[in-house]
Design a protein around this motif. Structure first.
Motif, short mmCIF file in Angstrom:
data_model
loop_
_atom_site.label_atom_id
_atom_site.label_comp_id
_atom_site.label_asym_id
_atom_site.label_seq_id
_atom_site.Cartn_x
_atom_site.Cartn_y
_atom_site.Cartn_z
N TRP A 1 -7.34 -7.29 -7.73
CA TRP A 1 -7.40 -6.17 -7.19
C TRP A 1 -8.45 -4.94 -7.51
O TRP A 1 -8.86 -4.25 -6.80
CB TRP A 1 -5.92 -5.44 -6.67
N GLY B 1 -10.08 -4.13 -4.59
CA GLY B 1 -9.71 -2.60 -4.11
C GLY B 1 -11.05 -2.00 -3.98
O GLY B 1 -10.89 -0.75 -3.37
N GLN B 2 -12.13 -2.18 -4.79
CA GLN B 2 -13.18 -1.35 -4.81
C GLN B 2 -14.39 -1.80 -3.99
O GLN B 2 -15.21 -1.27 -4.01
CB GLN B 2 -13.55 -0.69 -6.19
N GLY C 1 0.80 -1.16 -0.02
CA GLY C 1 -0.02 -0.07 0.12
C GLY C 1 0.90 1.21 -0.05
O GLY C 1 0.30 2.28 0.22
N VAL D 1 -8.90 -4.83 3.85
CA VAL D 1 -7.59 -4.47 3.33
C VAL D 1 -6.62 -4.34 4.39
O VAL D 1 -6.67 -3.90 5.32
CB VAL D 1 -7.65 -3.13 2.35
N GLU E 1 -2.30 2.91 -7.03
CA GLU E 1 -2.70 2.05 -7.88
C GLU E 1 -2.62 2.58 -9.25
O GLU E 1 -3.44 3.77 -9.15
CB GLU E 1 -3.87 1.20 -7.67
N ARG F 1 -8.64 1.26 -3.42
CA ARG F 1 -7.94 1.27 -2.14
C ARG F 1 -6.58 0.70 -2.05
O ARG F 1 -6.27 -0.38 -2.81
CB ARG F 1 -8.58 0.62 -0.97
N PRO F 2 -5.53 1.33 -1.40
CA PRO F 2 -3.93 0.52 -1.62
C PRO F 2 -4.18 -0.57 -0.38
O PRO F 2 -4.75 -0.56 0.45
CB PRO F 2 -3.10 1.65 -0.92
N THR G 1 -2.40 -3.65 5.07
CA THR G 1 -1.45 -2.68 4.52
C THR G 1 0.15 -3.27 5.20
O THR G 1 -0.04 -3.99 5.93
CB THR G 1 -1.66 -1.28 4.66
N PRO H 1 -16.48 -2.43 -1.20
CA PRO H 1 -16.46 -1.80 0.25
C PRO H 1 -16.65 -2.95 1.30
O PRO H 1 -16.32 -2.37 2.72
CB PRO H 1 -17.53 -0.90 0.32
#
Length: 285
Positions: A269, A273-274, A184, A280, A188, A194-195, A282, A276
């Motif tokens: 990802w 990554g999207q 992260g 996630v 991206e 989201r990282p 890091t 919700p």
């Protein structure tokens, strides 16, 4: 030099020796990131390995999905392959213009569709060109050929299945992105994501499996890289990346090791990554 295996990886020397085989079919599976400044189809039109057809990863995908180049419906795959003159009884070799980037995705898609006689060209077009081998700029003559498809559902995973695997810890989830993106620490390339990484996943950057000339490292070297990343190769595995392309390089590497119990997270990802409702992680967590 990798040992030639027409079900996983073959050398440029192997391809050159088999160019006149009547049932050989060659695919240019080049695809580049949007910010690369490269046009895969234009490069194919300008020069490709003789007899190669262009496999458009973005076109031969599920157009109903908002995610990039998701697995196409069986009917669409079959119709596209028939139009390209690829079917039952053919030995397929796929390459790309980066050396080894997107060709493995095409290899994995064929495997998903129950086609076993397909291999990636080790080192791809750059190695072929560096060796002074022929190119042509004319499309091949094509005859329709029927393809029998038997979808191997165990080779692909969706977000629900990966989420369950992450929670239960019963699979090795292996991420092919760079260490910076995995942790992260790097943005991206696609906006709105989201990282970070899938909780519990391990990081094996696909580039670490390649030599400077973009050929794959030996099976022994590859195994050591996975183990150094903390991957237990005796467990079932799920590969993932940014959009399901370089994850297939990890899948190819495992197939070369003789490992069979692995699948690929198609949404990767771009989806996780999207999404919700999924967590996630890091850093190195």
């Amino acid at each position: 030099m990798a040992q030639d295996d027409p079900k996983t990886l073959v050398s440029t020397a192997w391809l050159a020796a088999h160019m006149r085989d009547p049932d050989l079919r060659i695919l240019d599976g080049s695809m580049y990131m949007p910010d690369s400044g490269r046009d895969a189809k234009a490069e194919y039109d300008a020069g490709h390995i003789p007899g190669a057809r262009f496999f458009d990863i973005d076109d031969i995908s599920d157009s109903r999905s908002e995610l990039p180049h998701m697995v196409p419906p069986i009917e669409k795959f079959m119709s596209r392959m028939r139009a390209m003159g690829i079917g039952d009884g053919h030995q397929v070799v796929v390459y790309d213009g980066a050396g080894l980037f997107s060709a493995a995705r095409v290899w994995w898609l064929f495997k998903l569709m129950g086609q076993n006689d397909i291999a990636v060209l080790d080192g791809g077009l750059p190695k072929w060109v560096a060796e002074g081998r022929d190119l042509e700029d004319m499309p091949p003559m094509i005859r329709d050929r029927h393809m029998t498809v038997r979808r191997q559902a165990h080779l692909v995973r969706d977000v629900t299945q990966v989420s369950a695997a992450s929670k239960l810890g019963d699979h090795e989830i292996i991420d092919a992105r760079s260490a910076g993106r995995f942790r992260g620490e790097e943005p991206e390339p696609r906006p709105g994501l989201r990282p970070g990484h899938i909780p519990g996943s391990k990081n094996v950057h696909y580039a670490s499996l390649l030599r400077e000339d973009q050929t794959m490292k030996s099976v022994e070297e590859t195994r050591a890289i996975f183990e150094a990343a903390g991957v237990d190769l005796s467990r079932p595995a799920i590969t993932t990346c940014g959009s399901g392309v370089t994850a297939a390089i990890l899948s190819l590497a495992m197939a070369r090791m003789g490992k069979e119990n692995h699948s690929l997270y198609d949404g990767s990802w771009c989806e996780w990554g999207q999404f919700p409702t999924v967590p996630v992680a890091t850093g190195d967590d």
